[in-house]
Design a protein around this motif. Structure first.
Motif, mmCIF file in Angstrom:
data_model
loop_
_atom_site.group_PDB
_atom_site.id
_atom_site.type_symbol
_atom_site.label_atom_id
_atom_site.label_comp_id
_atom_site.label_asym_id
_atom_site.label_seq_id
_atom_site.Cartn_x
_atom_site.Cartn_y
_atom_site.Cartn_z
ATOM 1 N N TRP A 628 1.077 -1.006 0.084
ATOM 2 C CA TRP A 628 0.053 -0.053 0.095
ATOM 3 C C TRP A 628 0.957 1.308 -0.104
ATOM 4 C CZ3 TRP A 628 -5.255 0.161 2.274
ATOM 5 C CH2 TRP A 628 -6.001 -1.230 2.416
ATOM 6 N N GLN A 629 0.974 2.037 -1.119
ATOM 7 C CA GLN A 629 1.901 3.053 -1.078
ATOM 8 C C GLN A 629 1.079 4.489 -1.366
ATOM 9 O OE1 GLN A 629 5.543 3.140 -1.381
ATOM 10 N NE2 GLN A 629 4.745 1.515 0.184
ATOM 11 N N LYS A 630 1.609 5.620 -0.935
ATOM 12 C CA LYS A 630 0.964 6.896 -1.218
ATOM 13 C C LYS A 630 2.240 8.017 -1.854
ATOM 14 C CE LYS A 630 1.898 9.261 3.283
ATOM 15 N NZ LYS A 630 2.486 8.042 4.204
ATOM 16 N N PHE A 631 1.793 8.876 -2.671
ATOM 17 C CA PHE A 631 2.647 9.830 -3.247
ATOM 18 C C PHE A 631 2.047 11.194 -2.987
ATOM 19 C CE2 PHE A 631 4.698 12.191 -6.854
ATOM 20 C CZ PHE A 631 5.736 11.670 -6.706
ATOM 21 N N PRO A 632 2.924 12.272 -2.731
ATOM 22 C CA PRO A 632 2.369 13.598 -2.516
ATOM 23 C C PRO A 632 1.720 13.998 -3.704
ATOM 24 C CG PRO A 632 4.563 13.441 -1.510
ATOM 25 C CD PRO A 632 4.436 12.094 -2.099
#
Length: 741
Positions: A628-632
């Motif tokens: 599970w990843q997030k990016f600005p």
């Protein structure tokens, strides 16, 4: 009208579960577990309690979670109702043993299709949602009995196989089938018998063989993928959207006319429409329609007849090709001289933007006293064989014909008889969107009255033309033009444009400017021309050459400047001899994150082992393992916000999703969209249909995100969840965020 929006398969966005906080959840498994009171997964009811829990225990808004396992001959007889705001739900859950499977009593076999168990799901109720199940080994997987009535039923993510009929229903209203696949059947995939009103089939598949042609040895007479009869009580308002029907054949029929159709509509059905549907490799017709019908953006390949119109029909932006016929004297089949693209007998067909192509056959065939009128269409053959028209056919405005040595070659992208109907293979590179079938990118729609001069640079005698579809702008001579287009450029803004030119002139450029002066701020991007590195123009590579044909440029405008802009600008400068000739098309301005590996971080403390990599010039995010990843990414979502993303997954894992969040928690708001995976998603996910299937290749989803998310968000999030074996392999590519209209 815009032809073929930018998606491969259709999309239906399904909202959150309509169950409220006081609705109850129940669990069931083949043998039960724990206390077997259905209160949790660990205390699941046994399958013998199925009918009681569905019709007695469950109230409106309740959900029954059906856990992994083989339920054998267990039936789901629905004889109770939910409500409009609180439907009852049956949801299959893969807890590690696969999608729950109702496999029948073990007696049914394809050599004896009228043997064995009759039904699995029997409908006599209203307001139900049924999803994520596997059904097989019966005569009719989903059906009802004489006197039963059903309404407001939503079927989603079902796989039905090894049956006589997949769906066989009467007297059902206001219901939808979404991402339902029926394969390995002997008679019909989807059948509406009578009294069915307001039915939608969305992203459904009927494939008799699924690659195993031995099924043709066991299929019955009149094998159809989808059929609506309307016997004794007509069916009304039936819509087919993004559906596929293929391989409906029967070997050695021992009759002079071998039958088997993709889509069949009989005369007692009214209000019929097909959008973005595909019919491939069927014995007789791709589409055989005896009712009045509207057909739009459809494909019919390697059928004997592409479109059989018996009544009044309109066909728009559709294609047929390579008629193929089997009969007693040619049981293996051949390309045929008697097949046709569009056929009618005493009917009336109005056909616009249509393409027919083949080695043999008839482009349009009227057999009787009817008529076919074709406008803006292409009828073409690869050689000397074949007839453009037979019977009362009108080749009206804009229609052209071609065979080698006669007419202008349409130059199709890839005219392959084995085409699967997806993509731009049958686009004409000669005529583009102006004639025949076209599947392509939608761009800015130009109003000719608003195309105006730019920078006082144009020479008299130069011309500007807006293509018939409104998405292409052609500049000829020595000419600069601007077009009103208000946009706040951010660091993530991208301008995409496709260029085709026979003469690039001295300066070929496109840009975004805030006024009529090109020289006061640097706002244009030079794509080519004999005078390179022009002052106040940003150079873009590769340098365009006329021998390149159509070239699409993706320009990261936000990397060069930001701020408010008022115009799109187009330059075809050629002071020397005013001979430039350039077409700009498919113009899109959108936001797309400028991905870097350093910017990624774990999202919602859910990641296991895995890897993140970037591909395609950092425009594609490739996730493997269990991540599970997030990016600005800062964006303020409005009701008009649309998101496009292309998914290509060898293994979609348990939950595959994308979202936009303002913090690091997925569970405190509904901000994530589930695209695929073997398990039902967490409760706060928004489920999209059709669900992505492992290995199906690149699929572009167009998501009206603004209908579900509003306000400022700080991250784009990616979910590739696979707790079981960490084997996800999925790529999220070409992410685009924009405001519709």
């Amino acid at each position: 009208m815009i032809r073929n929006p930018r998606f491969v398969l259709g999309l239906v966005v399904l909202g959150l579960s309509t169950s409220t906080s006081w609705a109850a959840d129940y669990w069931i498994s083949p043998g039960g577990s724990g206390s077997m009171d259905g209160s949790s997964e660990a205390n699941a009811l046994p399958s013998s309690a199925m009918e009681t829990v569905l019709n007695t225990t469950m109230g409106a808004g309740d959900t029954l979670y059906v856990l992994s396992g083989d339920y054998g001959a267990t039936q789901m007889r629905i004889e109770s109702d939910g409500t409009v705001s609180q439907p009852k739900r049956i949801v299959g859950v893969d807890i590690g043993g696969g999608v729950p499977h109702f496999s029948g009593n073990g007696v049914w076999k394809r050599s004896e299709p009228e043997s064995g168990q009759w039904r699995i799901i029997i409908l006599d109720g209203s307001h139900w949602e049924i999803e994520n199940l596997e059904l097989s080994g019966v005569r009719q997987a989903i059906s009802n009995e004489e006197g039963d009535f059903a309404s407001h039923i939503r079927f989603r993510d079902l796989h039905v196989h090894d049956v006589r009929y997949g769906i066989y229903l009467s007297d059902m209203d206001d219901s939808t089938f979404e991402n339902v696949a029926v394969t390995h059947y002997t008679k019909h995939g989807f059948r509406l018998e009578k009294g069915c009103d307001n039915i939608v089939f969305q992203s459904c598949l009927a494939d008799m063989t699924r690659g195993d042609h031995s099924w043709w040895e066991h299929s019955e007479l009149y094998p159809f993928g989808f059929v609506s009869y309307g016997r004794s009580a007509g069916n009304t308002n039936v819509s087919y959207i993004d559906c596929v029907s293929k391989n409906n054949r029967k070997n050695l029929q021992a009759r002079s006319y071998w039958n088997g159709d993709g889509f069949v509509i009989e005369g007692d059905t009214t209000g019929v429409s097909f959008q973005n549907c595909i019919a491939l490799n069927n014995e007789d017709a791709g589409f055989d329609v005896k009712a009045d019908v509207s057909i739009e953006n459809c494909v019919s390949f390697q059928n004997f007849r592409g479109y059989r119109i018996w009544g009044t029909g309109t066909i728009y932006n559709s294609v047929a090709g390579f008629p193929f016929r089997r009969a007693n004297h040619v049981p293996n089949g051949v390309e045929t001289t008697g097949g046709s693209g569009v056929w009618t007998k005493n009917g009336t067909a109005t056909v616009d933007y249509f393409t027919f192509y083949g080695n043999k056959g008839r482009g349009a065939h009227e057999e009787g006293s009817g008529s076919i009128t074709l406008t803006n269409s292409i009828l073409a053959f690869s050689g000397a064989e074949g007839q453009f028209t037979v019977g009362s056919i009108s080749l009206s405005t804009g229609t052209v014909t071609y065979r080698p040595g006669s007419g202008t070659a349409p130059d199709f992208v890839d005219a392959d008889p084995n085409w699967d109907g997806i993509g731009s293979h049958m686009n004409s590179q000669t005529y583009g969107e102006s004639k025949g079938y076209f599947q392509g990118t939608v761009g800015v729609q130009f109003d000719p009255a608003q195309v105006d001069g730019y920078g006082s640079q144009s020479q008299s005698g130069s011309t500007v033309t807006v293509g018939s579809s409104g998405t292409a702008l052609t500049l000829a001579g020595n000419i600069w033009r601007k077009y009103p287009f208000s946009y706040d450029v951010t660091s993530s803004t991208v301008l995409e444009v496709t260029v085709s030119a026979s003469d690039v002139g001295e300066i070929l450029a496109v840009g975004l400017d805030d006024d009529n002066d090109f020289d006061d701020t640097k706002s244009n991007f030079q794509l080519g021309g004999s005078q390179p590195n022009t002052d106040n123009f940003y150079p873009v590579t590769p340098d365009y050459s006329p021998v390149s044909g159509a070239v699409t440029y993706r320009i990261p405008v936000g990397s060069y400047f930001t701020g408010s802009r008022n115009y799109l600008t187009f330059v075809a400068d050629d002071d020397a001899d005013a001979s430039a000739n350039v077409t700009f098309s498919g113009i899109q301005v959108f936001e797309s994150p400028d991905f870097s590996l350093a910017g990624f971080s774990d999202y919602s403390i859910q990641s296991g082992a895995g890897n993140v990599s970037l591909e395609s010039g950092n425009t594609a995010v490739h996730l493997t393992g269990n991540l599970w990843q997030k990016f600005p990414f800062n964006y303020t979502f409005t009701p008009a916000t649309v998101v496009e993303v292309t998914i290509d997954a060898i293994d979609a894992g348990e939950v595959l999703g994308i979202g936009f969040d303002s913090d690091n928690s997925y569970s405190n708001a509904s901000t994530t969209f589930r695209l695929g995976g073997s398990q039902s998603p967490p409760s706060r996910f928004i489920v999209l249909s059709p669900s992505y299937t492992d290995g199906e290749g690149a699929v572009t989803y167009v998501i009206p995100v603004g209908e579900y998310i509003s306000g400022p968000k700080a991250y784009v999030t990616f979910v590739a969840d696979d707790d079981d074996d960490s084997s996800v392999d999925a790529t999220f590519a070409d992410l685009r965020i924009y405001e519709k209209n």
